[in-house]
Design a protein around this motif. Structure first.
Motif, PDB file in Angstrom:
ATOM      1  N   LYS A  95      22.509 -37.598  17.092  1.00  0.00           N
ATOM      2  CA  LYS A  95      21.201 -38.249  17.129  1.00  0.00           C
ATOM      3  C   LYS A  95      21.345 -39.752  17.251  1.00  0.00           C
ATOM      4  N   ARG A  96      20.376 -40.377  17.940  1.00  0.00           N
ATOM      5  CA  ARG A  96      20.312 -41.841  17.983  1.00  0.00           C
ATOM      6  C   ARG A  96      19.477 -42.341  16.824  1.00  0.00           C
ATOM      7  N   ILE A  97      20.001 -43.397  16.161  1.00  0.00           N
ATOM      8  CA  ILE A  97      19.298 -43.928  14.995  1.00  0.00           C
ATOM      9  C   ILE A  97      19.017 -45.408  15.226  1.00  0.00           C
ATOM     10  N   LYS A  98      17.793 -45.828  14.913  1.00  0.00           N
ATOM     11  CA  LYS A  98      17.444 -47.252  15.009  1.00  0.00           C
ATOM     12  C   LYS A  98      18.120 -48.010  13.876  1.00  0.00           C
ATOM     13  N   ILE A  99      18.634 -49.227  14.185  1.00  0.00           N
ATOM     14  CA  ILE A  99      19.166 -50.042  13.102  1.00  0.00           C
ATOM     15  C   ILE A  99      18.404 -51.349  13.060  1.00  0.00           C
TER      16      ILE A  99
END
Lengths: 157, 97, 112
Positions: A95-99
């Protein structure tokens, strides 16, 4: 610039003294010469700056380390439990996660912390998103909940 | 306890070698070799204490550095064609360039 | 005092050995490359950490203690870098993880 050079000098001196253990004048002079040579080379390479010597992190980093050690121990127990439970019990997720970090150092610290806790690996870091592979879907959900993200963001100011 | 720990690390190294020989993909083999290297560092430190000569720790530090550099050095060539894996799977989910 | 130090060291060594063996079993048991990487993560962080901390209780003088701390820091700094580089190279060269829950190990083995 000056503060970073002094910090690098102290690190290298501690490294030399702890590794050699000899306190004769000759050995200390050789160590001093070696450290000076390294400092000259490093200045010619132009890599002594706030990224290679992040002194401004020192204020808050120890509290973060304590929290990180706790997180690592918990993650280890989870992964070992699922090793012995077998393949049926895992749910691999990508999954892509916002930072939310602004500086490069903050982003790298966050990605390294994700990789250091077993069960999650940061695969790629593009702009403000990090691609994470996790052993369990639960791990991804706790990363999205953002406890670690919040702590790293606190660290970088 | 030190000798038992040494034997346990030996067992883990044998498991890593099995994965390195069996491992279906190239990356499994590199992973197994990397794990073998980190366990060698532990084995050298433990053997130093078992033999009563903790000077072996210097060798362990050097071995940790060499292990890291060798893995990074192998993976530097990972954008050549020899490393590409199963081109049929490549289409299913492609990374944007 | 010596008895307490030795006992604590032996306990740490035992936990470290158990974690390392679990990681090795996971390396053999998990279905694909990315999940195996998590098993190696266990042996790299807390497995190696507990063994080195256990050795610190046995260390006779300060220099040896410092060298053990140095090896521990080196392992903890180098481990994430290696696994990140390995995962990124695998992803870029088209090795896809098995994502669905359940028994898909057959499919992975047959595709190779």
């Amino acid at each position: 610039m000056k503060r970073h050079t002094i910090s690098l000098f102290l690190t290298l001196a501690a490294f030399w003294l702890l590794n050699s253990g000899h306190n004769t004048v000759l050995m200390l002079a050789l160590g001093f010469a070696a450290i000076m040579l390294v400092l000259v080379i490093v200045h010619k390479m132009d890599v002594v700056d706030h990224e290679s010597q992040p002194i401004y992190l020192t204020r808050n980093i120890f509290g973060y380390y304590l929290w990180l050690i706790k997180a690592i121990i918990e993650a280890n127990i989870t992964v070992v439990k699922h090793v012995w439970l077998g393949n049926k019990s895992i749910s691999p997720t990508l999954k892509r996660i916002k930072i939310s970090q602004k500086t490069d150092v903050g982003k790298v610290v966050y990605a390294n912390s994700i990789t250091l806790t077993p069960g999650t690996v940061a695969i790629d870091l593009i702009d403000d998103e990090v691609l994470v592979h996790a052993l369990l879907r639960k791990d991804i959900e706790s990363l999205i909940a953002g406890e670690m993200d919040r702590r790293v963001t606190l660290l970088e100011r | 306890m030190l000798i038992a720990a040494t034997l346990a690390v030996f067992v883990v190294m044998i498991l890593a070698i099995i994965r390195g020989v069996v491992g279906p993909t190239l990356y499994d083999r590199i992973l197994a070799v990397n794990m073998f290297g980190t366990k060698t560092v532990l084995l050298i430190s433990l053997l130093g204490f078992v033999m009563g000569r903790p000077e072996f720790l210097d060798i362990a530090i050097v071995y940790a550095l060499i292990n890291f550099i060798s893995v990074i050095g192998v993976l530097r060539y990972s954008d050549t064609n020899k490393f590409s894996h199963a081109p049929t799977e490549n289409k299913s989910l492609k990374q944007e360039p | 005092m010596d008895v307490i130090l030795n006992f604590t060291g032996a306990l740490c060594l035992f936990i470290g050995c158990f974690l390392c063996i679990s990681g090795g079993v996971g390396l053999l048991r998990f279905p694909d490359f990315y999940t195996r990487m998590h098993a190696v993560g266990v042996t790299d962080t807390l497995g190696a950490g507990m063994i080195l901390i256990g050795l610190m209780f046995y260390s006779p003088d300060f220099l040896i203690f410092a060298k053990l701390v140095m090896i521990l820091l080196l392992t903890l700094l180098v481990g994430p870098t290696t696994s990140h580089v390995l995962a990124k190279a695998a992803m870029r060269n088209g090795l896809m993880p098995a994502l669905e829950k359940g028994d898909n190990s057959k499919e992975i083995n047959s595709s190779n």
